[in-house]
Motif scaffolding. Structure first.
Motif, PDB file in Angstrom:
ATOM      1  N   ARG A   1       0.835  -1.213   0.000  1.00  0.00           N
ATOM      2  CA  ARG A   1       0.000   0.000   0.000  1.00  0.00           C
ATOM      3  C   ARG A   1       0.865   1.257   0.000  1.00  0.00           C
ATOM      4  O   ARG A   1       0.541   2.241  -0.669  1.00  0.00           O
ATOM      5  CB  ARG A   1      -0.927   0.001   1.218  1.00  0.00           C
ATOM      6  CG  ARG A   1      -2.149  -0.874   1.067  1.00  0.00           C
ATOM      7  CD  ARG A   1      -3.166  -0.585   2.157  1.00  0.00           C
ATOM      8  NE  ARG A   1      -2.632  -0.928   3.475  1.00  0.00           N
ATOM      9  CZ  ARG A   1      -2.758  -2.117   4.026  1.00  0.00           C
ATOM     10  NH1 ARG A   1      -3.387  -3.095   3.372  1.00  0.00           N
ATOM     11  NH2 ARG A   1      -2.256  -2.368   5.229  1.00  0.00           N
TER      12      ARG A   1
ATOM     13  N   ARG B   1       0.256   3.356  -3.588  1.00  0.00           N
ATOM     14  CA  ARG B   1      -0.622   4.529  -3.512  1.00  0.00           C
ATOM     15  C   ARG B   1      -0.064   5.715  -4.294  1.00  0.00           C
ATOM     16  O   ARG B   1      -0.826   6.593  -4.724  1.00  0.00           O
ATOM     17  CB  ARG B   1      -0.843   4.938  -2.055  1.00  0.00           C
ATOM     18  CG  ARG B   1       0.345   5.563  -1.361  1.00  0.00           C
ATOM     19  CD  ARG B   1       0.061   5.818   0.103  1.00  0.00           C
ATOM     20  NE  ARG B   1       1.190   6.379   0.805  1.00  0.00           N
ATOM     21  CZ  ARG B   1       1.411   7.688   0.950  1.00  0.00           C
ATOM     22  NH1 ARG B   1       0.555   8.553   0.429  1.00  0.00           N
ATOM     23  NH2 ARG B   1       2.451   8.129   1.593  1.00  0.00           N
ATOM     24  N   SER B   2       1.252   5.746  -4.531  1.00  0.00           N
ATOM     25  CA  SER B   2       1.817   6.911  -5.222  1.00  0.00           C
ATOM     26  C   SER B   2       2.632   6.556  -6.460  1.00  0.00           C
ATOM     27  O   SER B   2       3.104   7.455  -7.161  1.00  0.00           O
ATOM     28  CB  SER B   2       2.710   7.707  -4.252  1.00  0.00           C
ATOM     29  OG  SER B   2       3.767   6.898  -3.775  1.00  0.00           O
TER      30      SER B   2
ATOM     31  N   SER C   1      -0.765  -0.060  -8.907  1.00  0.00           N
ATOM     32  CA  SER C   1      -1.092   1.352  -8.693  1.00  0.00           C
ATOM     33  C   SER C   1      -1.874   1.909  -9.871  1.00  0.00           C
ATOM     34  O   SER C   1      -2.877   2.621  -9.696  1.00  0.00           O
ATOM     35  CB  SER C   1       0.203   2.154  -8.492  1.00  0.00           C
ATOM     36  OG  SER C   1      -0.078   3.526  -8.316  1.00  0.00           O
TER      37      SER C   1
ATOM     38  N   ALA D   1      -4.212   6.368  -5.150  1.00  0.00           N
ATOM     39  CA  ALA D   1      -3.723   7.316  -4.137  1.00  0.00           C
ATOM     40  C   ALA D   1      -4.601   7.332  -2.891  1.00  0.00           C
ATOM     41  O   ALA D   1      -4.916   8.383  -2.348  1.00  0.00           O
ATOM     42  CB  ALA D   1      -3.632   8.717  -4.729  1.00  0.00           C
TER      43      ALA D   1
ATOM     44  N   TRP E   1      -5.317   6.819   0.994  1.00  0.00           N
ATOM     45  CA  TRP E   1      -4.502   6.858   2.202  1.00  0.00           C
ATOM     46  C   TRP E   1      -5.362   7.276   3.378  1.00  0.00           C
ATOM     47  O   TRP E   1      -5.967   8.339   3.374  1.00  0.00           O
ATOM     48  CB  TRP E   1      -3.333   7.822   2.034  1.00  0.00           C
ATOM     49  CG  TRP E   1      -2.357   7.805   3.174  1.00  0.00           C
ATOM     50  CD1 TRP E   1      -2.082   8.817   4.048  1.00  0.00           C
ATOM     51  CD2 TRP E   1      -1.496   6.710   3.558  1.00  0.00           C
ATOM     52  NE1 TRP E   1      -1.112   8.431   4.942  1.00  0.00           N
ATOM     53  CE2 TRP E   1      -0.725   7.146   4.670  1.00  0.00           C
ATOM     54  CE3 TRP E   1      -1.309   5.418   3.064  1.00  0.00           C
ATOM     55  CZ2 TRP E   1       0.202   6.318   5.286  1.00  0.00           C
ATOM     56  CZ3 TRP E   1      -0.378   4.613   3.692  1.00  0.00           C
ATOM     57  CH2 TRP E   1       0.362   5.060   4.785  1.00  0.00           C
TER      58      TRP E   1
ATOM     59  N   THR F   1      -9.299   9.121  -0.863  1.00  0.00           N
ATOM     60  CA  THR F   1      -8.807   8.774  -2.189  1.00  0.00           C
ATOM     61  C   THR F   1      -8.689  10.060  -2.990  1.00  0.00           C
ATOM     62  O   THR F   1      -9.642  10.828  -3.076  1.00  0.00           O
ATOM     63  CB  THR F   1      -9.750   7.796  -2.916  1.00  0.00           C
ATOM     64  OG1 THR F   1      -9.855   6.597  -2.136  1.00  0.00           O
ATOM     65  CG2 THR F   1      -9.228   7.458  -4.292  1.00  0.00           C
TER      66      THR F   1
END
Length: 397
Positions: A278, A282-283, A370, A380, A382, A386
């Motif tokens: 994760r 996420r990025s 991703s 993205a 977190w 989102t």
């Protein structure tokens, strides 16, 4: 005939991989070296005022290990901490106040900015609120640090002295991440290694260099430079906010320094592969600017540079093709050799170096995942939020 053609293709791929590794070894800013630490500095005659801004969202689990280190900073000048509670539901703000009351040390103010408006990430909205609170004090420097980062007692003193001596507008340290579980040992040192490969630390501080990056866990930022670069408003939608901040400051004429940390440590655990997955996924697609062509190029590049060498060794051994095996082995050896300094920095066993292709394959899968999550509208994500692509956020605003 077909098998010979397949081996021949692997031979050529291995040759390309070896050439790529020789280029990375010699011409990519010595990215693999780990001796870029805080530069030599001297204490200023008068220590400037500093405000520490800590964005925090559901950080009650790590605050007892991180916030006391900020409260206990041995700083000769005036310093104050602003912890911004970004909509926490776990009592982060209450715990922060309790720690400050019990431990004393630097003054602590806890603020709450409310939900971020469209076009803002939660972290940068919290940073904006913290910087606004700090502005009333008129500090010369702002220390932007994450809620999971623990600082040695002299951390702030050393950061300010380095910034003053070197004339830097940003002095950032890549916090030493936690490496205890099996998955952390396999993935975390490589995370920093790959980052340094993309943003060679030596180039960042070089005069005339366009390379810019920072590490969000520890960024000392000159307040005047932040105002000139319109931080954080200019980067309000950035998921990879640390790199965006450094780029904005450098574009506005500022000087940036980034290196590895001594005495700045992340206390956040990532015990399972899912936790690390994760963190990266996420990025990862945001790093590629949500561009399918860049994604395809990145996947192909990772495959050629990191995966072809062990495949060539295996294929050469099976087919009895010495050039194939030797080219693959040479590329693999250079790869592993460039990884050794990072393993030493993290105090990890050197037998992990030849396993870098395995880790690179995991990162390849995380990057693809991703992109898939972004396509499904879950990119993205977190801590319950989102974030849309920057252009989408701008349209909504």
């Amino acid at each position: 005939m077909g098998q010979t053609a397949d081996v021949s293709a692997i031979v050529w791929s291995a040759a390309v991989s070896l050439a790529a590794w020789l280029w990375l070894l010699l011409l990519q800013g010595w990215f693999w070296r780990t001796d870029v630490r805080l530069p030599a500095s001297r204490d200023p005659d008068v220590w400037p005022e500093v405000c520490v801004v800590v964005p925090a969202r559901d950080e009650a689990a790590v605050l007892p290990a991180s916030l006391p280190s900020l409260l206990a900073q041995d700083y000769p000048g005036r310093a104050e901490i602003f912890l911004v509670d970004d909509g926490s539901t776990d009592g982060t703000a209450r715990l922060a106040r309790e720690l400050a009351e019990r431990l004393g040390g630097l003054p602590l103010t806890v603020g709450t900015p409310g939900e971020p408006p469209a076009g803002w990430t939660g972290k940068l909205w919290a940073v904006r609120h913290g910087m606004a609170l700090a502005r009333a004090r008129g500090p010369e420097y702002l220390l932007l640090t994450d809620a999971d980062i623990a600082h040695a007692p002299d951390s702030l003193r050393r950061l300010v002295a380095a910034a003053r001596t070197g004339g830097f507008d940003i002095v950032s340290q890549m916090a030493r991440l936690r490496v205890e579980s099996l998955w952390e040992r396999l993935v975390v040192p490589a995370f920093v290694y790959f980052f340094a490969q993309l943003y060679p630390f030596r180039r960042i501080a070089g005069p005339g260099s366009r390379t810019a990056a920072a590490a969000g866990g520890c960024v000392l930022l000159r307040a005047e430079a932040a105002e000139r670069a319109r931080i954080p408003d200019a980067v309000r939608h950035a998921v990879i906010d640390d790199v965006a901040v450094a780029r904005a400051v450098k574009r506005s004429g500022g000087r940036v320094w980034l290196g590895l940390a001594d005495g700045v440590d992340s206390v956040r655990p990532y015990p399972r592969l899912a936790d690390l997955w994760r963190m990266v996924s996420r990025s990862a697609y945001a790093q590629l600017r949500h561009n399918p062509a860049l994604l395809a190029g990145t996947v192909a590049g990772l495959a050629v540079v990191y995966l072809v060498p062990p495949v060539a060794v295996a294929a050469g051994a099976v087919a009895g093709n010495a050039p194939c095996a030797l080219l693959g082995a040479a590329a693999w050896l250079v790869m592993a050799g460039t990884y050794v300094p990072m393993l030493r920095y993290y105090r990890q066993p050197l037998w992990l170096a030849p396993l870098l292709p395995v880790t690179a394959f995991l990162y390849l899968l995380m990057t693809v995942d991703s992109a898939v999550q972004h396509r499904r509208g879950r990119g993205a994500a977190w801590k319950g939020r989102t974030y849309a692509r920057p252009e989408t956020a701008a349209e909504e605003g």
